[in-house]
Design an enzyme around this catalytic site. Structure first.
Site, short mmCIF file in Angstrom:
data_model
loop_
_atom_site.label_atom_id
_atom_site.label_comp_id
_atom_site.label_asym_id
_atom_site.label_seq_id
_atom_site.Cartn_x
_atom_site.Cartn_y
_atom_site.Cartn_z
CD GLU A 132 4.13 -0.43 13.48
OE1 GLU A 132 2.89 -0.29 13.63
OE2 GLU A 132 4.95 -0.06 14.32
CD GLU B 112 7.80 0.60 11.28
OE1 GLU B 112 6.67 0.61 10.77
OE2 GLU B 112 8.82 0.23 10.67
CB CYS C 209 -1.98 0.94 8.28
SG CYS C 209 -0.69 2.18 8.42
CG ASN D 64 -0.33 0.08 2.50
OD1 ASN D 64 0.62 -0.64 2.75
ND2 ASN D 64 -0.80 0.97 3.34
P1 NAD Z 1 0.22 -9.12 3.77
O1 NAD Z 1 0.34 -9.49 5.21
O2 NAD Z 1 -0.56 -9.99 2.90
O3 NAD Z 1 1.67 -9.01 3.11
C1 NAD Z 1 2.69 -8.19 3.68
C2 NAD Z 1 4.04 -8.71 3.20
O4 NAD Z 1 4.24 -10.01 3.73
C3 NAD Z 1 4.17 -8.84 1.68
O5 NAD Z 1 5.49 -8.55 1.29
C4 NAD Z 1 3.89 -10.32 1.46
O6 NAD Z 1 4.44 -10.80 0.26
C5 NAD Z 1 4.58 -10.89 2.68
N1 NAD Z 1 4.14 -12.23 3.06
C6 NAD Z 1 2.89 -12.73 3.00
N2 NAD Z 1 2.90 -14.01 3.46
C7 NAD Z 1 4.18 -14.29 3.81
C8 NAD Z 1 4.81 -15.43 4.33
N3 NAD Z 1 4.15 -16.53 4.59
N4 NAD Z 1 6.14 -15.38 4.54
C9 NAD Z 1 6.85 -14.26 4.29
N5 NAD Z 1 6.29 -13.14 3.79
C10 NAD Z 1 4.97 -13.15 3.56
O7 NAD Z 1 -0.32 -7.61 3.78
P2 NAD Z 1 -0.71 -6.71 2.52
O8 NAD Z 1 -2.01 -7.21 2.00
O9 NAD Z 1 0.46 -6.61 1.61
O10 NAD Z 1 -0.91 -5.27 3.20
C11 NAD Z 1 -2.09 -4.83 3.75
C12 NAD Z 1 -2.05 -4.92 5.26
O11 NAD Z 1 -0.95 -4.17 5.77
C13 NAD Z 1 -3.26 -4.32 5.93
O12 NAD Z 1 -3.73 -5.17 6.94
C14 NAD Z 1 -2.75 -3.03 6.54
O13 NAD Z 1 -3.44 -2.57 7.66
C15 NAD Z 1 -1.37 -3.41 6.90
N6 NAD Z 1 -0.54 -2.21 7.04
C16 NAD Z 1 -0.18 -1.80 8.30
C17 NAD Z 1 0.56 -0.65 8.48
C18 NAD Z 1 0.98 -0.18 9.84
O14 NAD Z 1 1.95 0.58 9.93
N7 NAD Z 1 0.31 -0.57 10.90
C19 NAD Z 1 0.96 0.09 7.35
C20 NAD Z 1 0.57 -0.34 6.09
C21 NAD Z 1 -0.19 -1.51 5.95
#
Ligand code: NAD
Length: 497
Positions: free
Chosen positions: A262, A476, A296, A164
């Site tokens: 996060e 962070e 987020c 995102n």
């Molecule tokens: P996601 O958890 O699907 O993926 C995040 C990352 O993890 C990606 O690089 C993905 O390829 C990797 N990943 C997924 N499965 C994995 C595994 N088994 N092993 C290793 N890596 C793996 O999340 P997303 O859909 O990319 O992002 C959206 C989410 O991120 C939302 O829930 C959002 O709230 C959260 N987010 C949080 C913040 C924050 O600072 N709190 C900021 C931005 C986004």
């Protein structure tokens, strides 16, 4: 379609023999992986190498060697490289913005802002660690003894980032990690690897020594074991979903590896009866529909005091009508598509379920009719009224352009509504009452509190992170981030005879 190489061991690598360019070398991989343009799914926009597990292990080999050099590099020299990389990101901001917008779907202005903020992260941590110093001189009861608490780097940090904010999120992690003297392996989201590669290129061009940063592009399922199982990982910083975050946290806790997560949010804005309603409506719309709600910290719930519920809703809908859905790179676009078909379908499912459970669609709720947008993942900005707190849409993260409204009868009920959530990332209150503002700041169970401001929008030096299911104990941004990326060594030196 543009082919973009990835960075391993200080070289730009591409799949197969002979396909790397310049000084680039070949990865063991024989495949490229396509990167879609969510504004037009007909042809992929880019392709990047689908690294193999052996490539990933090679990235850690280089990172281990890179760390040995980098931790001995003077913080001032590290700062010079980070600052130079910040300058390169600024110089390249227009080109980078086009690529960020193309792979993610956010608008050109949002993407440009992201490139500039990524530069701020590099510059800030370069100056903080390089020029500021970091450590404490301590009194010691032993005579002629000088004692210090010294912060030293951890080793190889694995950074796993979502789609995102595909440039800021890697920058938010790599800047403090590298400034503090760690090496890093970055695993960008499979959907948006190009932005992270721009960051890597700026650091590489600024003179980052070989191996200090490796970027692992590829299919998560194929490389997961090599990525997460490597024994040289000293710490893991993750931003993404709660589901993946929980899996990673458990996995690394078992190995006593430091983990920062996060995660999701369900951020509420509260509009009290005394608020400047026009300002509140404008601000809430920016907070909810910027980046098509895929932040987020986006506001996804609004709690309004009953006497102003109707008036606020009217002003809010008027603001939403002005948003201007369109192609990310087109002039005047206020909101682009969602980032992928999977994301659009998931948001549509949330809306459908909410409507079945009794929520009222006040605007949006569907894809636009405009045929010019037919090939992209577009969704109209959506506002749902009279949403009761037991509905899934009130409780679950949607991560899209959907806002749920609910009326309450008092300040206390509003705060209780904010806190009635598994998450605790960000909350805002709109009021002219100083007492209410302070009470809200004290009572809302969230890591970021805004008064008469948007829930997103925190600067690089503001500590950032959520409470409860939104985060981990490590913040962070700001000086706080350095706690995660360093360990403390207490050193006592007796200098008397
Ligand atoms: P996601 O958890 O699907 O993926 C995040 C990352 O993890 C990606 O690089 C993905 O390829 C990797 N990943 C997924 N499965 C994995 C595994 N088994 N092993 C290793 N890596 C793996 O999340 P997303 O859909 O990319 O992002 C959206 C989410 O991120 C939302 O829930 C959002 O709230 C959260 N987010 C949080 C913040 C924050 O600072 N709190 C900021 C931005 C986004």
């Amino acid at each position: 379609m543009r082919s973009v190489e990835t960075l391993v061991g200080g070289e730009w690598v591409a799949p197969g023999p002979g396909s790397g360019s310049g000084s680039g070398s070949d990865s063991a991989s024989t495949e490229w992986i396509d990167v879609q343009n969510p504004a037009d799914l007909r042809t992929p926009a880019f392709r990047v190498p689908a690294l193999t597990p052996a490539d990933v292990t090679r990235a850690y080999d280089h990172a281990e060697r890179g760390f040995a050099t980098w931790k001995r590099t003077s913080p001032l020299d590290r700062a010079a490289i980070l600052t130079k990389a910040a300058g390169l990101l600024r110089e390249r901001a227009d080109t980078i913005a086009e690529d960020v917008a193309t792979e993610n779907g956010k608008t050109r202005a949002e993407a440009r802002g992201e490139a500039l903020k990524a530069a701020d992260f590099l510059e800030y941590y370069g100056l903080l660690v390089g020029r500021g110093g970091y450590g404490t001189l301590l009194n010691d009861i032993r005579p002629d003894t000088r004692t210090t608490a010294q912060h030293e780097p951890l080793g190889v940090v694995l950074a796993v980032t979502p789609w995102n904010d595909p440039l800021i999120t890697p920058a938010r992690k790599l800047a403090p990690a590298l400034a503090a003297g760690n090496a890093a392996v970055l695993k960008p989201a499979t959907e948006t690897p190009i932005s992270g590669l721009h960051l890597a290129r700026a650091l590489h061009d600024a003179g980052l020594p070989a191996g200090v940063l490796g970027v692992v592009t590829g299919r998560t399922a194929e490389i997961e074991d090599a990525l997460l199982g490597d024994t040289r990982i000293a710490a893991v910083t993750f931003t993404g979903s709660n589901e993946v975050g929980a899996r990673l946290r458990t996995r690394f806790a078992a190995r006593n590896i430091r983990f920062q997560g996060e995660l999701g949010g369900k951020n509420a804005s509260v509009v009290l009866a005394d608020a400047d309603l026009a300002k509140a409506a404008k601000t809430v719309v920016a907070a909810s529909f910027g980046q098509a709600g895929q932040r987020c910290t986006a506001t996804s719930r609004v709690v309004v005091e009953r006497p102003v519920y109707e008036e606020f809703t009217r002003l809010l809908l008027a603001e939403v009508a002005r948003i201007g859905l369109g192609a990310p790179l087109a002039e005047g676009t206020g909101m682009g598509p969602l980032s992928s078909p999977r994301q659009r379908d998931s948001v549509l499912d949330h809306i459908e379920r909410a409507v079945k459970q009794g929520a009222k669609v006040l605007t949006g709720g569907d894809a636009p009719r405009d045929t010019g947008l037919a090939h992209g993942c577009y969704l109209n900005p959506t506002v749902l009224g009279d949403v009761s707190p037991d509905l899934a849409i009130w409780r679950e993260e949607v991560f899209g352009p959907v806002l749920a409204l609910r009326a309450v009868d008092s300040f206390d009920e509003a705060v209780a509504a904010v806190n009635d959530s598994d998450f605790g990332l960000a909350a805002a209150v709109f009021t002219r009452d100083l007492n209410a503002a302070h009470r809200f700041a004290e009572e809302a169970e969230c890591g970021q509190i805004a008064v008469n401001l948007t829930t997103p929008g925190w600067d690089v030096h503001h500590p950032f992170g959520g409470f409860h299911d939104s985060g981990s104990p490590f913040k962070e941004q700001g000086t706080e981030a350095l706690h995660f990326y360093t360990r403390v060594k207490t050193v006592a030196i007796h200098y008397g005879s």
